[in-house]
Design an enzyme around this catalytic site. Structure first.
Site, PDB file in Angstrom:
ATOM      1  N   GLY A  49       0.839  -1.204   0.000  1.00 12.67           N
ATOM      2  CA  GLY A  49       0.000   0.000   0.000  1.00 12.67           C
ATOM      3  C   GLY A  49       0.865   1.241   0.000  1.00 12.67           C
ATOM      4  N   SER A  50       0.413   2.253   0.751  1.00 12.13           N
ATOM      5  CA  SER A  50       1.085   3.540   0.799  1.00 12.13           C
ATOM      6  C   SER A  50       2.556   3.371   1.186  1.00 12.13           C
ATOM      7  CB  SER A  50       0.341   4.440   1.795  1.00 12.13           C
ATOM      8  OG  SER A  50       1.010   5.658   1.953  1.00 12.13           O
ATOM      9  N   HIS A  58       4.957   1.615  12.425  1.00 11.30           N
ATOM     10  CA  HIS A  58       4.146   2.287  13.450  1.00 11.30           C
ATOM     11  C   HIS A  58       4.093   1.321  14.631  1.00 11.30           C
ATOM     12  CE1 HIS A  58       1.090   4.565  15.461  1.00 11.30           C
ATOM     13  NE2 HIS A  58       0.036   3.940  14.987  1.00 11.30           N
ATOM     14  N   ASP A  93      -2.671  -1.471  10.291  1.00 12.37           N
ATOM     15  CA  ASP A  93      -2.450  -1.792  11.709  1.00 12.37           C
ATOM     16  C   ASP A  93      -3.472  -2.790  12.251  1.00 12.37           C
ATOM     17  OD1 ASP A  93      -0.200   0.011  12.215  1.00 12.37           O
ATOM     18  OD2 ASP A  93      -1.665   1.585  11.790  1.00 12.37           O
ATOM     19  N   GLN A  94      -4.736  -2.597  11.884  1.00 10.56           N
ATOM     20  CA  GLN A  94      -5.800  -3.442  12.446  1.00 10.56           C
ATOM     21  C   GLN A  94      -5.760  -4.867  11.898  1.00 10.56           C
ATOM     22  OE1 GLN A  94      -6.157  -0.970  10.307  1.00 10.56           O
ATOM     23  NE2 GLN A  94      -7.777  -1.360   8.811  1.00 10.56           N
ATOM     24  N   GLU A 153      -8.183  27.688   1.741  1.00  4.47           N
ATOM     25  CA  GLU A 153      -7.116  28.587   2.208  1.00  4.47           C
ATOM     26  C   GLU A 153      -6.274  27.992   3.323  1.00  4.47           C
ATOM     27  OE1 GLU A 153      -7.776  32.718   2.981  1.00  4.47           O
ATOM     28  OE2 GLU A 153      -9.326  32.863   1.444  1.00  4.47           O
ATOM     29  N   SER A 155      -4.589 -10.502  -4.455  1.00 11.91           N
ATOM     30  CA  SER A 155      -4.496  -9.121  -3.986  1.00 11.91           C
ATOM     31  C   SER A 155      -4.590  -8.166  -5.171  1.00 11.91           C
ATOM     32  CB  SER A 155      -3.176  -8.883  -3.253  1.00 11.91           C
ATOM     33  OG  SER A 155      -2.951  -7.489  -3.116  1.00 11.91           O
TER      34      SER A 155
HETATM   35  P1  NAD Z   1      -2.256   0.671   3.276  1.00 20.45           P
HETATM   36  O1  NAD Z   1      -3.657   0.498   3.710  1.00 20.45           O
HETATM   37  O2  NAD Z   1      -1.915   1.759   2.343  1.00 20.45           O
HETATM   38  O3  NAD Z   1      -1.713  -0.672   2.603  1.00 20.45           O
HETATM   39  C1  NAD Z   1      -1.914  -1.913   3.166  1.00 20.45           C
HETATM   40  C2  NAD Z   1      -1.444  -3.017   2.239  1.00 20.45           C
HETATM   41  O4  NAD Z   1      -1.702  -4.263   2.889  1.00 20.45           O
HETATM   42  C3  NAD Z   1      -2.168  -3.081   0.908  1.00 20.45           C
HETATM   43  O5  NAD Z   1      -1.234  -3.521  -0.062  1.00 20.45           O
HETATM   44  C4  NAD Z   1      -3.214  -4.183   1.120  1.00 20.45           C
HETATM   45  O6  NAD Z   1      -3.571  -4.814  -0.061  1.00 20.45           O
HETATM   46  C5  NAD Z   1      -2.428  -5.131   2.022  1.00 20.45           C
HETATM   47  N1  NAD Z   1      -3.254  -5.980   2.863  1.00 20.45           N
HETATM   48  C6  NAD Z   1      -4.397  -5.671   3.481  1.00 20.45           C
HETATM   49  N2  NAD Z   1      -4.845  -6.731   4.178  1.00 20.45           N
HETATM   50  C7  NAD Z   1      -3.928  -7.729   3.986  1.00 20.45           C
HETATM   51  C8  NAD Z   1      -3.812  -9.069   4.426  1.00 20.45           C
HETATM   52  N3  NAD Z   1      -4.734  -9.601   5.220  1.00 20.45           N
HETATM   53  N4  NAD Z   1      -2.731  -9.797   4.035  1.00 20.45           N
HETATM   54  C9  NAD Z   1      -1.780  -9.285   3.225  1.00 20.45           C
HETATM   55  N5  NAD Z   1      -1.850  -8.008   2.771  1.00 20.45           N
HETATM   56  C10 NAD Z   1      -2.908  -7.258   3.148  1.00 20.45           C
HETATM   57  O7  NAD Z   1      -1.379   0.753   4.623  1.00 20.45           O
HETATM   58  P2  NAD Z   1      -0.281   1.849   5.002  1.00 20.45           P
HETATM   59  O8  NAD Z   1      -0.949   3.153   5.205  1.00 20.45           O
HETATM   60  O9  NAD Z   1       0.867   1.738   4.084  1.00 20.45           O
HETATM   61  O10 NAD Z   1       0.129   1.338   6.465  1.00 20.45           O
HETATM   62  C11 NAD Z   1       1.058   0.308   6.661  1.00 20.45           C
HETATM   63  C12 NAD Z   1       1.791   0.600   7.960  1.00 20.45           C
HETATM   64  O11 NAD Z   1       2.549   1.800   7.810  1.00 20.45           O
HETATM   65  C13 NAD Z   1       0.884   0.819   9.157  1.00 20.45           C
HETATM   66  O12 NAD Z   1       1.521   0.286  10.299  1.00 20.45           O
HETATM   67  C14 NAD Z   1       0.800   2.319   9.244  1.00 20.45           C
HETATM   68  O13 NAD Z   1       0.507   2.795  10.547  1.00 20.45           O
HETATM   69  C15 NAD Z   1       2.221   2.686   8.856  1.00 20.45           C
HETATM   70  N6  NAD Z   1       2.421   4.061   8.387  1.00 20.45           N
HETATM   71  C16 NAD Z   1       1.636   4.559   7.396  1.00 20.45           C
HETATM   72  C17 NAD Z   1       1.862   5.844   6.923  1.00 20.45           C
HETATM   73  C18 NAD Z   1       1.048   6.407   5.774  1.00 20.45           C
HETATM   74  O14 NAD Z   1       1.324   7.493   5.368  1.00 20.45           O
HETATM   75  N7  NAD Z   1       0.068   5.712   5.206  1.00 20.45           N
HETATM   76  C19 NAD Z   1       2.886   6.622   7.484  1.00 20.45           C
HETATM   77  C20 NAD Z   1       3.708   6.075   8.470  1.00 20.45           C
HETATM   78  C21 NAD Z   1       3.453   4.790   8.915  1.00 20.45           C
END
Ligand code: NAD
Ligand code: MG
Length: 337
Positions: free
Chosen positions: A26-27, A108, A83-84, A231, A51
């Site tokens: 993901g992100s 995190h 996280d969840q 703004e 996926s």
């Molecule tokens: P996201 O939701 O963008 O991506 C999650 C990824 O996990 C996706 O590729 C999804 O397809 C995959 N996924 C979901 N369920 C799954 C499963 N059961 N098995 C395998 N893959 C699965 O998540 P994110 O925002 O990148 O967050 C990931 C971690 O990074 C978290 O711990 C978050 O707190 C941390 N974090 C995120 C950011 C942010 O900007 N988004 C910043 C700092 C830290």
């Protein structure tokens, strides 16, 4: 003062001698996996069968396998599923494949700090957490800079965990922006507090209340939108560049006088008391338990809130206006990476 690390403090060779699995694309996952690969790290992406992200990962030239295969092969596992979801993925897939000496990484502290994941004592556990969204972690790396990053150590079985974490941070570009040493507790509690009281919760609630106040008083929604949402960016940029002093210096004296006399009426002693309550719910674990229970129940409140905001006038008005703004590319949840 917090301890900071930079390029010279990291040994890039430590992470290139390991096998890294990034679980999730993901992100954060896409940024970590691509940056590591381009830093010469042996990396695979672990994604569930079917996926929706698998095609994007393999199109980007990454090796994609299921999370179990990735965990079996790797000796460094970065957990980048939401996280969840981490507790379930850890219990079902990761835990049975952790060997002594492996390193488990997080971006995190939520799952570790609140005890949803309890790794065995012979495994190193650390955090490498960029302080910015994944697309920025990727973009800045490509441009030759890096997003400031936090490191923390939860378990140091090998005695090498910090060095490995710094090497990983180097691989994703974090040491270019500076790495700050913290703890899982500090990162988790301050991160949740920030997003709840100001960055997401506080600002979102304030925007909606201000928009409603203006439109209920008969002002045009387009005017209200520009005033209370559009703004905001200009003001946040000033705050980011030079703090409150620079922002106040840059706005008119009228705006500054309104700020100092009216601001404290909006955010007052009651607001601060509510902030303290929110902080103690975070510290006690009550918020974490509430969120995990919500997720286990199918996240009905989240679904309802997403539905509700989509039709709020500040959103319907904003969508139309943003479509006419030639200087930007408007985004919707469907435009996700
Ligand atoms: P996201 O939701 O963008 O991506 C999650 C990824 O996990 C996706 O590729 C999804 O397809 C995959 N996924 C979901 N369920 C799954 C499963 N059961 N098995 C395998 N893959 C699965 O998540 P994110 O925002 O990148 O967050 C990931 C971690 O990074 C978290 O711990 C978050 O707190 C941390 N974090 C995120 C950011 C942010 O900007 N988004 C910043 C700092 C830290
Ligand atoms: Mg955050």
């Amino acid at each position: 003062m917090a301890t900071m690390y930079y390029e010279k403090d990291a040994d890039p060779g430590l992470i290139t001698r390991r096998k890294v699995a990034v679980i999730g694309f993901g992100s954060q996952g896409h940024a970590h996996a691509l940056n590591l690969k381009e830093s010469g790290v042996d990396v695979v992406v672990g994604l569930r069968d079917g996926s929706p992200r698998a095609k994007a990962a393999s199109d980007a030239g990454l090796k994609v396998v299921d999370p179990a295969t990735a965990a079996e092969w790797a000796d460094v596992i970065m957990m980048l599923v939401p996280d969840q979801v981490q507790q379930g993925v850890y219990n079902d897939v990761i835990r049975p494949r952790l060997d002594p000496g492996d390193t488990l990484l997080f971006a995190h502290g939520f799952s570790i700090h609140f005890g949803f994941i309890e790794p065995p004592p012979d495994v190193d556990v650390a955090m490498v957490a960029p302080k910015g969204p994944g697309h920025l972690v990727r973009r800045q790396f490509v441009e030759g800079s890096g997003v400031p990053t936090l490191v923390a150590i939860h378990q140091d079985a090998s005695g090498q965990t910090l060095d490995l974490a710094l090497s990983y941070a180097h691989g994703i570009g974090g040491t270019r922006g500076g790495v700050i040493r913290t703890t899982f507790q500090e990162e988790t509690e301050t991160d949740l507090f920030g997003e709840q009281v100001i960055l997401c919760g506080g600002i979102d609630a304030m925007i909606q209340a201000a928009f409603e106040t203006l439109t209920e008083a008969g002002y045009e929604p387009e005017m209200a939108y520009f005033e209370v949402l559009h703004e905001l960016k200009l003001i946040v940029d000033l705050l980011w560049e030079g703090g409150i002093e620079w922002m106040r210096h840059s706005v008119s004296d009228t705006a500054e006088y309104g700020d100092i006399t009216r601001g404290p009426r909006i955010v007052n002693a009651d607001t601060k008391e509510a902030m303290r309550e929110i902080l103690s719910e975070i510290q006690s674990g009550a918020f974490a338990r509430e969120w995990m229970a919500e997720y286990s129940a199918g996240a009905p409140n989240l679904a309802a809130a997403r539905q509700e905001i989509a039709t709020h006038p500040v959103e319907t008005t904003g969508r139309e206006l943003r479509d006419m703004m030639t200087f930007m590319t408007p985004k919707t949840p469907e435009d996700d990476i």
